[in-house]
Design an enzyme around this catalytic site. Structure first.
Site, PDB file in Angstrom:
ATOM      1  N   GLU A  52       0.840  -1.206   0.000  1.00  0.00           N
ATOM      2  CA  GLU A  52       0.000   0.000   0.000  1.00  0.00           C
ATOM      3  C   GLU A  52       0.872   1.253   0.000  1.00  0.00           C
ATOM      4  O   GLU A  52       2.089   1.180   0.201  1.00  0.00           O
ATOM      5  CB  GLU A  52      -0.911  -0.001   1.224  1.00  0.00           C
ATOM      6  CG  GLU A  52      -0.158  -0.008   2.540  1.00  0.00           C
ATOM      7  CD  GLU A  52      -0.891   0.705   3.654  1.00  0.00           C
ATOM      8  OE1 GLU A  52      -1.113   1.921   3.489  1.00  0.00           O
ATOM      9  OE2 GLU A  52      -1.217   0.060   4.670  1.00  0.00           O
ATOM     10  N   VAL A 134      -5.664  -0.006   2.565  1.00  0.00           N
ATOM     11  CA  VAL A 134      -5.771  -1.457   2.397  1.00  0.00           C
ATOM     12  C   VAL A 134      -6.869  -1.813   1.401  1.00  0.00           C
ATOM     13  O   VAL A 134      -6.666  -2.615   0.485  1.00  0.00           O
ATOM     14  CB  VAL A 134      -6.021  -2.140   3.761  1.00  0.00           C
ATOM     15  CG1 VAL A 134      -6.415  -3.611   3.574  1.00  0.00           C
ATOM     16  CG2 VAL A 134      -4.774  -2.046   4.637  1.00  0.00           C
ATOM     17  N   ASP A 166     -18.351   3.665  12.967  1.00  0.00           N
ATOM     18  CA  ASP A 166     -17.090   3.897  12.270  1.00  0.00           C
ATOM     19  C   ASP A 166     -16.378   2.560  12.097  1.00  0.00           C
ATOM     20  O   ASP A 166     -15.728   2.051  13.023  1.00  0.00           O
ATOM     21  CB  ASP A 166     -16.224   4.876  13.068  1.00  0.00           C
ATOM     22  CG  ASP A 166     -15.036   5.396  12.250  1.00  0.00           C
ATOM     23  OD1 ASP A 166     -14.749   4.818  11.182  1.00  0.00           O
ATOM     24  OD2 ASP A 166     -14.409   6.383  12.683  1.00  0.00           O
ATOM     25  N   SER A 168     -13.945   0.402   9.320  1.00  0.00           N
ATOM     26  CA  SER A 168     -13.085   0.560   8.150  1.00  0.00           C
ATOM     27  C   SER A 168     -13.583  -0.254   6.957  1.00  0.00           C
ATOM     28  O   SER A 168     -14.026  -1.399   7.106  1.00  0.00           O
ATOM     29  CB  SER A 168     -11.661   0.124   8.502  1.00  0.00           C
ATOM     30  OG  SER A 168     -10.855   0.090   7.354  1.00  0.00           O
ATOM     31  N   SER A 169     -13.436   0.330   5.773  1.00  0.00           N
ATOM     32  CA  SER A 169     -13.778  -0.398   4.545  1.00  0.00           C
ATOM     33  C   SER A 169     -12.818  -1.551   4.289  1.00  0.00           C
ATOM     34  O   SER A 169     -13.085  -2.412   3.445  1.00  0.00           O
ATOM     35  CB  SER A 169     -13.783   0.561   3.345  1.00  0.00           C
ATOM     36  OG  SER A 169     -12.495   1.103   3.125  1.00  0.00           O
ATOM     37  N   ASP A 170     -11.697  -1.592   5.023  1.00  0.00           N
ATOM     38  CA  ASP A 170     -10.778  -2.731   4.894  1.00  0.00           C
ATOM     39  C   ASP A 170     -11.502  -4.036   5.195  1.00  0.00           C
ATOM     40  O   ASP A 170     -11.235  -5.070   4.575  1.00  0.00           O
ATOM     41  CB  ASP A 170      -9.607  -2.598   5.881  1.00  0.00           C
ATOM     42  CG  ASP A 170      -8.731  -1.392   5.614  1.00  0.00           C
ATOM     43  OD1 ASP A 170      -8.941  -0.703   4.591  1.00  0.00           O
ATOM     44  OD2 ASP A 170      -7.831  -1.121   6.435  1.00  0.00           O
ATOM     45  N   LYS A 187      -4.721  -2.270  13.864  1.00  0.00           N
ATOM     46  CA  LYS A 187      -4.091  -1.226  14.661  1.00  0.00           C
ATOM     47  C   LYS A 187      -4.694  -1.224  16.074  1.00  0.00           C
ATOM     48  O   LYS A 187      -5.909  -1.265  16.238  1.00  0.00           O
ATOM     49  CB  LYS A 187      -4.286   0.128  13.987  1.00  0.00           C
ATOM     50  CG  LYS A 187      -3.618   0.197  12.607  1.00  0.00           C
ATOM     51  CD  LYS A 187      -3.867   1.528  11.929  1.00  0.00           C
ATOM     52  CE  LYS A 187      -3.186   1.572  10.575  1.00  0.00           C
ATOM     53  NZ  LYS A 187      -3.855   0.721   9.561  1.00  0.00           N
TER      54      LYS A 187
END
Length: 346
Positions: A52, A134, A166, A168-170, A187
């Site tokens: 990335e 990502v 909230d 993540s689109s990951d 993380k």
């Protein structure tokens, strides 16, 4: 008995069926630019590792970001694979960057838009510069047929995500894109148990490398167990290969613990995270700006210890990811050779 011309025709058909993914129509139409090195590797079945670019533009300051990017690419090469750093430059998605392009991205820093899947069309349409997260990197890697992708840590469900939504689109990308992601877990600024629950809902196989416990990015342990353990690059390759052959349509997350010598104190990191979270709320920092802010704040509060750990774990992931890509390429080569042998016999 089959004539030689008929056998050759069948051989030609099989070879077309086994053509490398980089020859698909999307790339021929110029939607994605492959570097010569990556194009050659894909055409010959040589192992390739996607990388990335958000970590370069938003993860650390210049010139440390450029130095780290070069070192990570070097580690991939030293372990037998070709690195393919992904970014969007002047509206063109690039898979594999030249040294000049890598330096340009590093000097752009946060001027390059942090680009998740939702942002791809916007950045391309406006001929902008985008550093892929990502989810966007997975998308482009899958488009060109790269099945192994190395990152530091993936995004996940944010703390208090049950209230803010909230997420993540990951995680949704892992649920729909068949690319194996090699990371040090998620993380640790995030809600790890809820992230793992979300991945389970998405049908994503989460494997831990040489451990039964999911790592926590800066530290080796999170307290969360995993249902799949892999101990060697060959184990990982077989897992990825099975996922691809079964056409499950999902990614695979292989979580690699940070090396012991670089593991930060869990108490120190958690204390810094809590302070950073409070400051983010006080300043109303949300959305895709939150993670870079939190990581920078934690680094500040730990006197640079977290950044040093971050760099160390990315390099370790690159080492493991390259070995996995090599093992996967060897597995595919063996399988393809077997298919050709069967055809020639019959």
């Amino acid at each position: 008995m089959e004539s030689s011309s008929s056998a050759l025709s069948r051989l030609s058909n099989l070879q077309r069926h086994l053509q490398p993914p980089h020859s698909n129509s999307k790339i021929r139409q110029g939607l994605v630019k492959l570097s010569p090195e990556v194009a050659e590797a894909l055409s010959t079945g040589h192992p390739v590792v996607a990388l990335e670019s958000t970590i370069i533009s938003h993860g650390m300051p210049y010139p440390k970001n450029l130095e780290t990017a070069k070192e990570v690419e070097a580690i991939v090469r030293e372990n037998g694979a070709v690195p393919a750093t992904v970014a969007i430059l002047d509206g063109v998605p690039c898979v594999g960057l030249s040294m000049g392009e890598l330096e340009r991205l590093a000097t752009l820093g946060t001027k390059a838009q942090k680009t998740a899947r939702r942002d791809i069309a916007h950045v391309v349409a406006n001929r902008g510069n985008g550093a892929t997260t990502v989810s966007a990197t997975m998308f482009f890697a899958s488009m060109v047929g790269i099945h192994v992708f190395v990152t530091g840590g993936i995004g996940g469900v944010h703390r208090h995500g049950e209230q803010t939504m909230d997420i993540s689109s990951d995680l949704t990308e892992l649920g729909r894109t068949p690319v194996a992601v090699i990371s040090a877990g998620v993380k640790s600024i995030l809600d790890i148990p809820r992230t793992l629950e979300y991945l389970e809902t998405q049908g994503v196989c989460v494997a831990a490398y040489n451990t039964n416990e999911f790592p926590a990015f800066f530290t080796e342990r999170s307290g969360c167990k995993v249902h799949c353990r892999v101990d060697t690059p060959d184990d990982c390759a077989r897992l990825i290969d099975a996922n691809l052959k079964l056409k499950l349509g999902t990614g695979t997350l292989i979580a690699v613990p940070i090396p012991k010598e670089h593991s930060a104190s869990g108490g120190l990191i958690e204390s810094a995270i809590q302070i950073a979270l409070r400051e983010a709320r006080d300043k109303n920092i949300t959305g895709n700006a939150e993670t870079p802010f939190l990581l920078a704040k934690v680094n500040e509060l730990t006197g640079g210890a977290s950044l040093a750990s971050n760099i160390a774990l990315v390099k370790n992931n690159a080492l493991v990811g390259a070995k996995i890509a090599v093992a996967l390429a060897q597995l595919k080569e063996h399988s393809n050779r077997g298919n050709l042998d069967v055809l020639l016999i019959f």
